[in-house]
Design an enzyme around this catalytic site. Structure first.
Site, PDB file in Angstrom:
ATOM      1  N   SER A 181       0.835  -0.993   0.097  1.00  0.00           N
ATOM      2  CA  SER A 181       0.305  -0.042   0.108  1.00  0.00           C
ATOM      3  C   SER A 181       1.050   1.475  -0.097  1.00  0.00           C
ATOM      4  CB  SER A 181      -0.828  -0.240   0.945  1.00  0.00           C
ATOM      5  OG  SER A 181      -2.058   0.798   1.074  1.00  0.00           O
ATOM      6  N   ASP A 188      -8.732  -7.131  -2.684  1.00  0.00           N
ATOM      7  CA  ASP A 188      -8.335  -5.873  -1.937  1.00  0.00           C
ATOM      8  C   ASP A 188      -9.563  -4.930  -2.079  1.00  0.00           C
ATOM      9  OD1 ASP A 188      -8.125  -3.358  -1.398  1.00  0.00           O
ATOM     10  OD2 ASP A 188      -5.962  -3.482  -2.775  1.00  0.00           O
ATOM     11  N   HIS A 212      -6.127  -6.245   1.250  1.00  0.00           N
ATOM     12  CA  HIS A 212      -5.366  -5.379   0.859  1.00  0.00           C
ATOM     13  C   HIS A 212      -4.117  -5.853   1.897  1.00  0.00           C
ATOM     14  CE1 HIS A 212      -4.073  -1.555  -0.214  1.00  0.00           C
ATOM     15  NE2 HIS A 212      -3.521  -0.864   1.217  1.00  0.00           N
TER      16      HIS A 212
END
Length: 277
Positions: free
Chosen positions: A89, A217, A247
């Site tokens: 991320s 995700d 995620h």
């Protein structure tokens, strides 16, 4: 909280593990241990600037460059000119920027942020999701990890991070709540994201790169959440799709993530420790 000591274990090929927005090095604990236990890798997982247990931001206008500068400084302190960079991320965004500065032997980007131009629906959707989570963060700050005992709160907490409803363990979720509610960079990085473009010049990557996409995700959902990367990454970049995970897959499937990282590093390293590619 005083700055915590980074996770630093093992010997061998140097690997830097970078965490997502609102999180800390805690999300890498199991993967870091598993990589170090192979006795082939020296693993370093710090908490980034403005996050719980990381250095304080030197300025309110916290740009990605500040995060990258800090990681570069830490690598310099270790004597690492380069390392295998792995980021999830926000950590993936920082990983790409480190590659642009010539600090990456290889790059593994897991559900990376920054996949948008200056103006895009994907960017505004992402910022809106985090803004909408603000009231939940305030409630969690007041109640602490006890909020997970409130009916429906556990499911709400697992939606942005995991695929299945049960999600990570109770202890991992409690650590996520603690980190998210003590992240001073929350507003800073959202404002920065609105004001600035995402990742640029992806086609000019020099280090071997793998992009890891997660089926469940909900932060960067397929296809719109990763179309920018699939369009702009070099043709030789490896794309890996993980089924059934969300995620932050290190919390759901640490063994699979460890294997994915180790195999990619092994594929691009020589016995002498110099990266190839």
């Amino acid at each position: 909280m005083a700055p915590r000591e980074p996770i630093h274990r093992g010997t061998g090929e140097p690997i830097v593990l970078l965490h997502p927005f609102l999180c800390s090095q805690n999300v890498w604990r199991t993967v870091a241990d598993q990589l170090a236990d192979t006795e082939r890798f020296e693993v370093f997982a710090p908490t980034m600037v403005g996050h719980h247990g990381g250095p304080k931001s030197p300025t309110w206008l916290l740009h990605t460059e500040v995060l990258v500068d800090d990681i570069e400084h830490r690598m310099d302190q270790l004597g690492w000119d380069t390392a295998h960079i792995v980021g999830n991320s926000l950590g993936g965004w920082v990983a790409f920027e480190l590659e642009r500065r010539g600090r990456a032997r290889t790059l593994t980007a897991i559900a990376p942020a920054g996949g948008w131009p200056h103006h895009s629906l994907s960017k505004y959707e992402t910022v809106l999701k985090f803004i909408m989570g603000g009231p939940a963060l305030i409630a969690a700050r007041l109640l602490g990890p006890r909020i997970l005992n409130v009916p429906g709160a556990r499911r709400l907490a697992t939606l942005p991070v995991s695929g299945p409803a049960d999600g990570p363990s109770q202890s991992d979720l409690a650590a996520l709540v603690e980190d998210a509610t003590h992240c001073s960079a929350y507003l800073q990085l959202l404002v920065k994201t609105l004001r600035m473009p995402g990742l640029l010049e992806l086609a000019s990557l020099g280090a071997p790169t793998q992009l890891v996409l997660c089926e469940k995700d909900r932060v960067f959902p397929t296809p719109r959440g990763n179309r920018y990367f699939l369009t702009h990454l070099p043709d030789e970049a490896r794309v890996v799709r993980l089924d059934g995970v969300g995620h932050i897959p290190m919390l759901e499937a640490p063994g699979a993530i460890t294997e994915l990282i180790a195999d990619f590093v092994d594929d691009h390293s020589t016995p002498s420790g110099k990266a190839i590619g």
